[in-house]
Scaffold this active site. Structure first.
Site, mmCIF file in Angstrom:
data_model
loop_
_atom_site.group_PDB
_atom_site.id
_atom_site.type_symbol
_atom_site.label_atom_id
_atom_site.label_comp_id
_atom_site.label_asym_id
_atom_site.label_seq_id
_atom_site.Cartn_x
_atom_site.Cartn_y
_atom_site.Cartn_z
ATOM 1 N N GLU A 123 -21.153 14.453 21.360
ATOM 2 C CA GLU A 123 -21.282 15.916 21.233
ATOM 3 C C GLU A 123 -21.237 16.598 22.604
ATOM 4 O OE1 GLU A 123 -25.062 17.789 19.657
ATOM 5 O OE2 GLU A 123 -23.590 19.115 18.731
ATOM 6 N N GLU A 124 -21.994 16.066 23.525
ATOM 7 C CA GLU A 124 -22.054 16.711 24.841
ATOM 8 C C GLU A 124 -20.688 16.683 25.517
ATOM 9 O OE1 GLU A 124 -24.285 14.367 23.890
ATOM 10 O OE2 GLU A 124 -26.290 15.282 24.012
ATOM 11 N N ASP B 132 -18.277 16.738 14.879
ATOM 12 C CA ASP B 132 -19.139 16.696 16.058
ATOM 13 C C ASP B 132 -20.396 15.950 15.633
ATOM 14 O OD1 ASP B 132 -21.099 17.233 17.958
ATOM 15 O OD2 ASP B 132 -21.205 19.387 17.529
HETATM 16 N N1 AR6 Z 1 -14.065 9.693 19.072
HETATM 17 C C1 AR6 Z 1 -14.422 8.747 18.167
HETATM 18 N N2 AR6 Z 1 -15.591 8.088 18.206
HETATM 19 C C2 AR6 Z 1 -16.446 8.355 19.194
HETATM 20 C C3 AR6 Z 1 -16.151 9.318 20.190
HETATM 21 C C4 AR6 Z 1 -14.901 10.004 20.096
HETATM 22 N N3 AR6 Z 1 -14.549 10.927 20.975
HETATM 23 N N4 AR6 Z 1 -17.181 9.362 21.039
HETATM 24 C C5 AR6 Z 1 -18.079 8.468 20.600
HETATM 25 N N5 AR6 Z 1 -17.662 7.850 19.481
HETATM 26 P P1 AR6 Z 1 -23.139 9.466 19.427
HETATM 27 P P2 AR6 Z 1 -25.007 9.978 17.191
HETATM 28 C C6 AR6 Z 1 -18.378 6.817 18.694
HETATM 29 O O1 AR6 Z 1 -24.132 8.521 19.982
HETATM 30 O O2 AR6 Z 1 -25.501 8.600 17.045
HETATM 31 C C7 AR6 Z 1 -25.987 13.495 21.111
HETATM 32 O O3 AR6 Z 1 -26.928 13.631 22.141
HETATM 33 C C8 AR6 Z 1 -19.073 5.750 19.517
HETATM 34 O O4 AR6 Z 1 -18.988 4.535 18.797
HETATM 35 O O5 AR6 Z 1 -22.715 10.611 20.258
HETATM 36 O O6 AR6 Z 1 -24.759 10.801 15.966
HETATM 37 C C9 AR6 Z 1 -26.167 14.569 20.064
HETATM 38 O O7 AR6 Z 1 -26.493 15.801 20.637
HETATM 39 C C10 AR6 Z 1 -20.512 6.237 19.562
HETATM 40 O O8 AR6 Z 1 -21.451 5.201 19.759
HETATM 41 O O9 AR6 Z 1 -23.618 10.080 18.011
HETATM 42 C C11 AR6 Z 1 -27.290 14.019 19.259
HETATM 43 O O10 AR6 Z 1 -28.538 14.258 19.853
HETATM 44 C C12 AR6 Z 1 -20.663 6.817 18.176
HETATM 45 O O11 AR6 Z 1 -19.408 7.473 17.963
HETATM 46 C C13 AR6 Z 1 -27.026 12.532 19.268
HETATM 47 O O12 AR6 Z 1 -26.259 12.284 20.451
HETATM 48 C C14 AR6 Z 1 -21.809 7.758 18.009
HETATM 49 O O13 AR6 Z 1 -21.798 8.732 19.015
HETATM 50 C C15 AR6 Z 1 -26.186 12.108 18.084
HETATM 51 O O14 AR6 Z 1 -26.044 10.730 18.120
#
Ligand code: AR6
Length: 533
Positions: A314-315, A296
């Site tokens: 995550e959401e 996550d």
């Molecule tokens: N499977 C594989 N890859 C994925 C998937 C999935 N289901 N969904 C997204 N990605 P992000 P962060 C890829 O932005 O930067 C939330 O608000 C996709 O390329 O969710 O760690 C949390 O609560 C996407 O751009 O993660 C935190 O506040 C990338 O994963 C914050 O976002 C990153 O997804 C974390 O942000």
């Protein structure tokens, strides 16, 4: 994607370990000082486990969730003559929710009866437009006629269903909570009706300021232009969960474990070689990572913006598997060396799109096998990356260590033999909302998983170039017998050369690594002398 190009590289995914096939048998489920079990450890198929203890036993202190049904939960109520008296808040909740709630206006009124301090602050326009503009009339009527009364019942049966106050998982605690899906559903119904005391004020120094929000009021807000599409799709997904569990209660269980380790690896000296890598431009963590440890991409405030505006990895995960939202009730903000593991959350919904285009896409029947404790064999680990603005800062030794430690904490299992560990299903952790670089973070995850002795399945979310680049780096590390410590050292050497550049340096980390090692090879070939990183 160019169909002539391969969509995946490395080890075939079929060769990677998945639970339950790879697991050793679980010990029998027993509560102990590090594990609170809220039911009788006796799983009966087709019947939710009975709560433990038999009769409600309240604890009203700063180490446990303050339960809405506690006798100590008091609320000032204005009498007809204007005088204020203190009443049992649970009684106010009961009479408000058992009133005649036929539409969202009635629902707002009921919720505000026991949250009267927020009458002028909470905004229910989103909730109203959800039922009047977003759902069709039949669906809205069905909700108020069938689902809502069942949710009220489930919420008000709380003292029968959850007969002890769950402990808070505070900073640096190593503790697990196992509860039944019925208990989760009752607690989440209470969250929907915003009954959790002391969880509305999040000013600095308020009792729960370092905890996530749990009452659902923020989801009921309106947008600038009437209905907020994001919140409406979230409500649709969550209402579906309540519809499902009130129609037919699942009988399984779930565990939430706050995890940290007394000692982190000394990265510089780690001799471990990289473990196996499957990297694919196609596929999703939750779909293709069945039975693996699924990452996550978390916020340190678990669940991030799930009950507000946020709608990324995550959401979305928390919406399609809403039992995960319960973690917000008891998990204090994660520190740098901690993570939260959630085992057994069921998926109830399908979805389409992402972020602004996210849409609820119908029912999902989760067929994942259950373990002997009654949990779906779905293990998710919440690890929060740091937010970055520049490329260079991510190679700073302190930052690299922080991210290596965080991922290691999520991946490592001190009590499981490597052959019994599932692979890790991950992707661009920290590289969307948090602005990290997917190649740097990919390498960091390869290093952490190597020391945790687990293989890695990496889903690049459609990025074929990234899949190829990660695979090549992995191959290169293998071909040159680079250990985790060697990789740490070359990242440090890269940081020294580019530390003065505030923006993206001319040479990126991967090119630097290739270049350093070919220079090294050249120099050893010619002079027989190594280069000291
Ligand atoms: N499977 C594989 N890859 C994925 C998937 C999935 N289901 N969904 C997204 N990605 P992000 P962060 C890829 O932005 O930067 C939330 O608000 C996709 O390329 O969710 O760690 C949390 O609560 C996407 O751009 O993660 C935190 O506040 C990338 O994963 C914050 O976002 C990153 O997804 C974390 O942000």
């Amino acid at each position: 994607r160019d169909p002539s190009q391969p969509s995946w590289f490395g080890t075939p995914i079929s060769a990677l370990n998945r639970t339950p096939a790879c697991s050793s048998p679980l010990p029998s489920l027993k509560p102990d000082s590090q594990h609170t079990v809220l039911f009788r450890p006796h799983v009966r198929p087709g019947d939710p486990p009975r709560p433990f203890p038999d009769k409600y036993r309240d604890v009203w202190d700063d180490a446990h969730v303050r339960m809405p049904c506690s006798d100590e939960n008091l609320y000032p109520v204005q009498d007809q003559d204007g005088s204020k008296t203190v009443k049992s808040r649970w009684e106010v909740v009961q009479s408000a929710l058992l009133g005649n709630i036929q539409n969202s206006l009635d629902l707002e009124e009921a919720i505000l009866t026991y949250n009267s301090r927020y009458a002028n602050r909470w905004d229910f326009r989103g909730l109203h437009s959800f039922f009047t503009e977003y759902l069709d009339d039949d669906e809205a009527r069905g909700f108020f006629k069938v689902t809502l009364p069942a949710m009220v019942k489930l919420a008000l049966r709380l003292p029968e269903i959850v007969t002890q106050s769950p402990p808070l998982l505070k900073k640096q605690m190593r503790h697990s909570i196992t509860l039944s899906q019925l208990q989760v559903a009752s607690l989440l119904s209470n969250a929907f009706f915003c009954t959790f005391p002391r969880r509305n004020a999040y000013q600095r120094n308020s009792e729960y300021s370092s905890f996530p929000s749990i009452n659902f009021n923020d989801l009921f807000k309106g947008g600038k232009h009437g209905v907020d599409r994001r919140r409406a799709e979230k409500l649709k997904t969550l209402v579906h969960y309540f519809k499902r569990v009130t129609a037919r209660m699942p009988c399984g269980t779930l565990t939430f474990r706050r995890q940290s380790f007394p000692k982190m690896p000394v990265w510089k000296t780690c001799k471990d070689p990289l473990t196996r890598l499957h990297v694919s431009a196609e596929g999703m963590i939750e779909e293709d990572g069945t039975g693996m440890l699924q990452v996550d991409f978390a916020n340190k405030v678990i669940g991030g913006g799930v009950l507000g505006f946020g709608l990324v990895q995550e959401e979305i995960r928390f919406l399609i598997c809403p039992e995960m939202i319960l973690s917000r009730l008891f998990t204090e903000t994660l520190e740098a060396d901690e993570c939260l593991v959630i085992i057994g959350a069921e998926q109830y919904s399908c979805y389409k799109g992402y972020s602004d285009t996210y849409k609820w896409a119908g029912d999902y029947q989760d067929q994942t096998t259950r373990d002997t404790w009654g949990r779906r064999c779905t293990e998710v680990v919440a690890i929060d990356a740091l937010k970055y603005r520049t490329y260079t800062e991510q190679c700073n030794p302190g930052m690299v260590k922080r991210e290596l430690d965080k991922a290691f904490c999520g991946f490592y299992r001190s009590d499981v033999l490597p052959s019994n560990l599932s692979a890790i299903a991950t992707g661009n952790w920290g590289c969307g909302a948090f602005g990290g670089d997917s190649r740097i973070k990919g390498l960091i995850q390869m290093m952490s998983s190597a020391v945790a002795k687990r293989d890695l399945a990496y889903f690049t979310f459609g990025d074929a170039q990234l899949a190829e680049d990660l695979y090549k780096m992995h191959e290169f590390a293998e071909a040159n017998s680079l250990s985790v410590g060697d990789l740490w050292n070359v990242i440090q050497s890269y940081h020294r050369t580019c530390a003065k550049t505030s923006r993206k340096p001319a040479v990126e980390l991967f090119s630097y690594i290739y270049q350093m090692y070919s220079d090294f090879q050249d120099s050893t070939d010619e002079e027989g002398a190594g280069q000291d990183w």
